[in-house]
Design an enzyme around this catalytic site. Structure first.
Site, PDB file in Angstrom:
ATOM      1  N   ARG A  38       0.817  -1.217   0.000  1.00 42.58           N
ATOM      2  CA  ARG A  38       0.000   0.000   0.000  1.00 42.58           C
ATOM      3  C   ARG A  38       0.851   1.268   0.000  1.00 42.58           C
ATOM      4  O   ARG A  38       0.438   2.290  -0.548  1.00 42.58           O
ATOM      5  CB  ARG A  38      -0.945  -0.006   1.210  1.00 42.58           C
ATOM      6  CG  ARG A  38      -2.023   1.095   1.177  1.00 42.58           C
ATOM      7  CD  ARG A  38      -3.024   0.882   2.309  1.00 42.58           C
ATOM      8  NE  ARG A  38      -4.161   1.783   2.205  1.00 42.58           N
ATOM      9  CZ  ARG A  38      -4.297   2.898   2.915  1.00 42.58           C
ATOM     10  NH1 ARG A  38      -3.355   3.269   3.782  1.00 42.58           N
ATOM     11  NH2 ARG A  38      -5.372   3.664   2.767  1.00 42.58           N
ATOM     12  N   ILE A  64      -6.997   7.903  -0.882  1.00 42.10           N
ATOM     13  CA  ILE A  64      -6.936   6.451  -0.930  1.00 42.10           C
ATOM     14  C   ILE A  64      -7.763   5.978   0.264  1.00 42.10           C
ATOM     15  O   ILE A  64      -7.541   6.422   1.393  1.00 42.10           O
ATOM     16  CB  ILE A  64      -5.478   5.941  -0.877  1.00 42.10           C
ATOM     17  CG1 ILE A  64      -5.425   4.407  -0.857  1.00 42.10           C
ATOM     18  CG2 ILE A  64      -4.706   6.534   0.284  1.00 42.10           C
ATOM     19  CD1 ILE A  64      -4.003   3.856  -0.981  1.00 42.10           C
ATOM     20  N   SER A  65      -8.750   5.149   0.011  1.00 44.32           N
ATOM     21  CA  SER A  65      -9.675   4.734   1.062  1.00 44.32           C
ATOM     22  C   SER A  65      -8.938   4.011   2.185  1.00 44.32           C
ATOM     23  O   SER A  65      -7.901   3.387   1.969  1.00 44.32           O
ATOM     24  CB  SER A  65     -10.752   3.806   0.499  1.00 44.32           C
ATOM     25  OG  SER A  65     -11.579   4.485  -0.415  1.00 44.32           O
ATOM     26  N   GLN A  66      -9.500   4.086   3.389  1.00 50.14           N
ATOM     27  CA  GLN A  66      -8.899   3.381   4.510  1.00 50.14           C
ATOM     28  C   GLN A  66      -8.937   1.885   4.251  1.00 50.14           C
ATOM     29  O   GLN A  66      -9.842   1.375   3.573  1.00 50.14           O
ATOM     30  CB  GLN A  66      -9.598   3.731   5.819  1.00 50.14           C
ATOM     31  CG  GLN A  66     -10.991   3.146   5.968  1.00 50.14           C
ATOM     32  CD  GLN A  66     -11.627   3.522   7.298  1.00 50.14           C
ATOM     33  OE1 GLN A  66     -12.406   4.453   7.366  1.00 50.14           O
ATOM     34  NE2 GLN A  66     -11.283   2.790   8.336  1.00 50.14           N
ATOM     35  N   PRO A  67      -7.965   1.137   4.753  1.00 48.24           N
ATOM     36  CA  PRO A  67      -7.923  -0.308   4.501  1.00 48.24           C
ATOM     37  C   PRO A  67      -9.211  -1.039   4.858  1.00 48.24           C
ATOM     38  O   PRO A  67      -9.620  -1.956   4.130  1.00 48.24           O
ATOM     39  CB  PRO A  67      -6.742  -0.764   5.368  1.00 48.24           C
ATOM     40  CG  PRO A  67      -5.831   0.417   5.382  1.00 48.24           C
ATOM     41  CD  PRO A  67      -6.747   1.607   5.439  1.00 48.24           C
TER      42      PRO A  67
END
Length: 217
Positions: A38, A64-67
């Site tokens: 990531r 970038i979206s959270q995991p």
């Protein structure tokens, strides 16, 4: 593996352990997320927090979206769209979600509306050797020339489900999309069964808006 690579790998394992504690139980999704670096999808100054369970800015008003969000959406897709399958992602952004889908074994197509993010993702996919097809355009209209798709995943908030995307689903295909107001949306799944669509509702999230003809203007 050098010391830096080992440090990043350790952070990925810790990220995955955190996702398990938060209820993500699909081991194939977790394995894919542990395999994708990531930190390669954020700028260098953000590497230290690339594996935190939080969104990171990637410029141009995008994130970038959270995991957890990536794991949640990917699990919804994988549980309804078995491999092998052809999937479309709307909102390439950093390219991370597309890379996770590729790591699972999907044939991945992705659409991005912002030229700078599109160019950056294309370059990174090439550097990483990922066979992901990219297009610059209005994601709310999908990629009709490559349809039908077994799965579609939309990583931006829509005021309603775009008809163009529904029409590009294969029979028994599913669409994962956050639908609602600009500040809060409910994760929604549409499954195509012949000429009708079944709908399922899930958790609430907050995404950047889907800009386009069938999104927000």
């Amino acid at each position: 593996m050098n010391r830096y690579g080992a440090s990043m790998a350790k952070l990925r394992r810790e990220m995955v352990d955190g996702l398990r504690r938060k209820g993500i139980g699909n081991e194939r999704v977790l394995e894919a997320m542990e395999s994708v670096e990531r930190h390669r999808f954020v700028d260098e100054k953000s590497h230290a927090r690339a594996y935190d369970d939080s969104a990171c800015p990637i410029g141009y008003g995008q994130t970038i979206s959270q995991p957890y969000t990536v794991a949640y959406m990917t699990t919804l897709l994988l549980e309804r769209c078995p491999l092998p399958a052809k999937v479309l992602e709307i909102g390439t952004g950093s390219g991370y979600q597309a890379a996770v889908l590729d790591a699972l074994g999907y044939q991945v197509f992705t659409v991005e509306r912002l030229p700078a993010l599109h160019r950056r993702a294309v370059a990174l996919f090439g550097e990483l050797g990922l066979p992901i097809a990219c297009r610059l355009g209005d994601g709310s209209l999908g990629w009709p020339e490559e349809s039908p798709f077994d799965g579609i995943i939309v990583t931006a908030a829509a005021p309603h489900c775009p008809d163009h995307l529904l029409q590009q689903l294969a029979d028994n295909g599913c669409l994962v999309i956050p639908v609602g107001e600009q500040d809060l949306q409910q994760m929604t799944i549409y499954r195509r069964i012949g000429m009708r669509y079944e709908k399922e509702l899930f958790q609430y999230f907050a995404f950047v808006p889907l800009i386009g003809r069938e999104g927000w203007n």
